[in-house]
Write an enzyme that holds these catalytic residues in place. Structure first.
Site, short mmCIF file in Angstrom:
data_model
loop_
_atom_site.label_atom_id
_atom_site.label_comp_id
_atom_site.label_asym_id
_atom_site.label_seq_id
_atom_site.Cartn_x
_atom_site.Cartn_y
_atom_site.Cartn_z
N ASP A 226 0.92 5.98 -2.03
CA ASP A 226 1.43 5.43 -3.47
C ASP A 226 2.63 6.32 -3.51
O ASP A 226 2.19 7.34 -4.78
CB ASP A 226 0.08 5.65 -4.23
N GLU B 183 -1.01 -4.69 -9.33
CA GLU B 183 -0.94 -2.93 -9.66
C GLU B 183 -0.01 -3.14 -8.96
O GLU B 183 1.33 -3.29 -9.28
CB GLU B 183 -2.11 -2.79 -8.68
O1 FUB Z 1 -4.40 4.68 -4.10
C1 FUB Z 1 -5.61 3.70 -4.77
C2 FUB Z 1 -4.85 2.46 -5.46
O2 FUB Z 1 -5.01 1.90 -4.07
C3 FUB Z 1 -3.49 2.51 -6.35
O3 FUB Z 1 -4.09 3.10 -7.07
C4 FUB Z 1 -3.10 1.24 -6.00
O4 FUB Z 1 -1.83 1.10 -7.09
C5 FUB Z 1 -2.96 1.55 -4.45
O5 FUB Z 1 -2.00 1.21 -4.10
#
Ligand code: FUB
Length: 344
Positions: A40, A247
């Site tokens: 991320d 997301e």
């Molecule tokens: O790293 C945990 C979660 O996985 C993140 O918050 C999301 O965007 C995905 O990458």
């Protein structure tokens, strides 16, 4: 003579075998570091240096479940490098979950911003009731260590904050993630533990945005939905899951336009949509990055010395969904402002 031919044949077989087992050539780019797992990546240029604010993936022993319980991160390490391709420095622990008074578990994807001599680290973590909130921590240095505020940002929820500094000096936070990220539990900014994901025929859940107050630690307004429209001006349905928001929001400005990019989650694309102001609406334009190895796809887009770069991750080093490694590659625009799709 026979012996000579035989030993050369052996050498050829060995080289062929090692070329086949070295799969680095399969990837567009290589991990930026390998002594810890990172994911991320939110990249920024601060003080002329590239800083990366990633999640710090670990094997905590937490059981894998449908809500991402195995993404059980407990601290943040900040990385930096002088230039793209330069040596990557790991600055060590910048914030530990133990030092966030309200935190329960799972420190997920962070972002950072700078204003008036202070650096702000924004991070999602579940509170003690297992509800994701977004916290903020401050430091005088981009690499930290960061000191967390005693409470999460009032009115914040869900995951994946991206803080965008507009050219007029305003800062906006984009956030949200459905499914394990709990965005579906917040219709009208009110918590509903029983709220469900949308059915295929319903309009998909939308990401959120709020302008920040000058203190950078609170929202200046009620949280709004960010509308992403198809080319006919319609919102995506849940069944359009190769294009709808899941997301990993990111915002950047290019040639006066606002580019909102995000992951489609269960279909693993990183898509983008263009608008005329930070609130949108944004019109879907296409795919920035096709699915990477691993389940999640997450990114940031940043300009460094006149070139644009995509920071992203995959699981090249571990082969495991929750143990990821960050990478970077150049991102190119077409003359009409669209982005050239990257094949990882
Ligand atoms: O790293 C945990 C979660 O996985 C993140 O918050 C999301 O965007 C995905 O990458």
């Amino acid at each position: 003579m026979l012996k000579f031919l035989f030993s050369n044949l052996l050498l050829c077989i060995t080289l062929l075998a090692s070329a086949q087992s070295d799969n680095t050539g399969k990837y567009l780019s290589q991990p930026l570091l390998s002594h810890i797992f990172t994911a991320d990546p939110s990249a920024h240029v601060f003080k002329g240096r590239i800083f990366i604010y990633p999640s710090h993936d670990i094997e905590s022993g937490a059981k894998e479940d449908d809500e991402g319980g195995h993404f059980d991160m407990k601290d943040y390490h900040i990385l930096s490098m002088k230039k793209i391709g330069g040596k990557v420095k790991d600055h060590g622990v910048a914030l530990d979950i133990k030092n966030v008074p309200w935190a329960g578990r799972q420190m997920w994807a962070p972002d950072a911003a700078y204003k008036d001599g202070t650096y702000y680290l924004y991070f999602p973590v579940k509170d003690k009731k297992d509800i994701f909130r977004i916290g903020v921590a401050t430091s005088k240095k981009p690499e930290g260590p960061f000191q967390a505020e005693p409470e999460p940002i009032k009115g914040s929820y869900s995951i994946d904050p991206c803080v965008f500094n507009d050219t007029d000096g305003n800062y906006y936070m984009y956030f949200g993630g459905i499914w394990g990220g709990q965005l579906q539990r917040w219709p009208n900014n009110t918590y509903d533990a029983g709220a469900k994901l949308k059915n295929p025929g319903e309009v998909a859940h939308l990401p959120r945005v709020a302008k920040l107050n000058p203190d950078m630690k609170s929202f200046a307004e009620p949280v709004r939905e960010v509308k992403i429209l198809d080319e006919k001006g319609n919102l995506f349905l849940e069944s359009n899951n190769d294009k709808r928001f899941f997301e990993a929001a990111w915002m950047h400005r290019y040639n006066g336009k606002y580019y909102f990019s995000y992951s489609t989650g269960d279909t693993h694309n990183l898509c983008y949509a263009i608008g005329d102001n930070p609130y949108g609406p944004f019109t879907y334009k296409g795919i920035v990055l096709k699915p990477v190895q691993g389940w999640t796809n997450h990114h940031s887009i940043v300009e460094v010395k006149g070139k644009w770069y995509l920071f992203y991750h995959d699981v090249q080093l571990s082969g495991k969904t929750h143990l990821r490694n960050v990478k970077v590659t150049e991102l190119k625009y077409n003359a009409d402002g669209t982005i050239q799709t990257i094949e990882p």
